[in-house]
Scaffold this motif. Structure first.
Motif, short mmCIF file in Angstrom:
data_model
loop_
_atom_site.label_atom_id
_atom_site.label_comp_id
_atom_site.label_asym_id
_atom_site.label_seq_id
_atom_site.Cartn_x
_atom_site.Cartn_y
_atom_site.Cartn_z
N PRO A 159 17.00 16.95 -4.57
CA PRO A 159 17.22 18.20 -4.34
C PRO A 159 17.32 18.94 -5.86
O PRO A 159 16.74 20.24 -6.03
CB PRO A 159 18.55 18.68 -3.64
N SER A 160 17.74 18.16 -6.64
CA SER A 160 17.84 18.76 -8.15
C SER A 160 16.70 18.57 -8.87
O SER A 160 16.49 18.87 -10.16
CB SER A 160 19.04 18.17 -9.00
N ARG A 161 15.67 17.96 -8.44
CA ARG A 161 14.38 17.73 -9.12
C ARG A 161 13.58 18.86 -9.37
O ARG A 161 13.21 19.77 -8.26
CB ARG A 161 13.38 16.93 -8.22
N ALA A 162 13.06 19.35 -10.61
CA ALA A 162 12.36 20.49 -10.85
C ALA A 162 11.07 20.39 -10.68
O ALA A 162 10.43 21.19 -9.85
CB ALA A 162 12.67 20.67 -12.42
N LEU A 163 10.29 19.20 -10.59
CA LEU A 163 8.71 19.00 -10.32
C LEU A 163 8.91 18.35 -9.20
O LEU A 163 9.34 17.17 -8.69
CB LEU A 163 8.29 18.15 -11.46
N LYS A 164 8.62 19.14 -7.92
CA LYS A 164 8.52 18.22 -6.66
C LYS A 164 7.30 17.59 -6.36
O LYS A 164 6.13 18.00 -6.70
CB LYS A 164 8.66 19.38 -5.46
N HIS A 165 7.48 16.37 -5.80
CA HIS A 165 6.31 15.51 -5.33
C HIS A 165 6.06 15.66 -4.03
O HIS A 165 6.79 15.80 -3.42
CB HIS A 165 6.71 14.04 -5.80
N GLU A 179 0.89 -1.19 -0.04
CA GLU A 179 -0.12 0.09 0.09
C GLU A 179 0.96 1.27 -0.04
O GLU A 179 0.31 2.35 -0.56
CB GLU A 179 -0.89 -0.05 1.36
N VAL A 180 2.10 1.20 0.62
CA VAL A 180 2.91 2.25 0.69
C VAL A 180 4.39 1.64 0.29
O VAL A 180 4.54 0.59 1.05
CB VAL A 180 2.89 2.94 2.08
N VAL A 181 5.23 2.33 -0.48
CA VAL A 181 6.66 1.93 -0.67
C VAL A 181 7.34 3.23 -0.11
O VAL A 181 7.18 4.33 -0.62
CB VAL A 181 6.90 1.69 -2.16
N MET A 182 8.24 2.87 0.78
CA MET A 182 9.08 3.87 1.28
C MET A 182 10.64 3.71 0.81
O MET A 182 10.89 2.59 0.56
CB MET A 182 9.06 3.96 2.88
N ALA A 183 11.18 4.82 0.63
CA ALA A 183 12.71 4.57 -0.16
C ALA A 183 13.37 6.04 0.46
O ALA A 183 12.78 7.01 0.61
CB ALA A 183 12.70 4.38 -1.40
N GLU A 184 14.77 5.87 0.42
CA GLU A 184 15.38 7.21 0.57
C GLU A 184 15.44 7.91 -0.84
O GLU A 184 15.24 7.52 -1.71
CB GLU A 184 16.92 6.88 1.10
N THR A 185 16.01 9.32 -0.84
CA THR A 185 16.19 9.98 -1.81
C THR A 185 16.88 9.65 -3.00
O THR A 185 16.63 10.05 -4.05
CB THR A 185 16.80 11.44 -1.45
N ALA A 186 17.96 8.66 -2.55
CA ALA A 186 18.57 8.34 -3.68
C ALA A 186 17.62 7.48 -4.80
O ALA A 186 17.89 7.39 -6.09
CB ALA A 186 19.62 7.26 -3.19
N TYR A 187 16.66 6.87 -4.27
CA TYR A 187 15.67 6.10 -5.11
C TYR A 187 14.47 7.13 -5.73
O TYR A 187 13.69 6.54 -6.55
CB TYR A 187 14.89 4.93 -4.32
#
Length: 76
Positions: free
Chosen positions: A42-48, A12-20
């Motif tokens: 941090p370099s992502r233009a479109l933030k989720h 139902e939920v998939v948790m991962a660190e920023t590297a993923y």
């Protein structure tokens, strides 16, 4: 490779660190009908959006997994 790790697993939920934080992984998680709880690179233009409360629970999950690993290693 990360998408292959979750393939076939119910979630139902998939948790991962920023590297993923990758669009293809987020799409694979959404295709499962699960919520991706992954901090934005941090370099992502479109933030989720990030559920910070759920992401904080990731530490507890890691502690349990680590403890089980050490318990299994001690009984082998």
């Amino acid at each position: 490779q990360a998408a292959e790790l979750i393939e076939g697993l119910p979630a139902e939920v998939v948790m991962a660190e920023t590297a993923y934080d990758a669009d293809h992984l987020r799409q694979a998680i959404a295709a499962k009908g699960a919520l991706a709880v992954i901090p934005n690179n941090p370099s992502r233009a479109l933030k989720h959006p990030l559920d910070k409360h759920l992401y904080a629970q990731r530490h507890l999950v890691e502690c349990v997994v680590c403890e089980e690993h050490w318990l299994q290693a001690g009984t082998v």
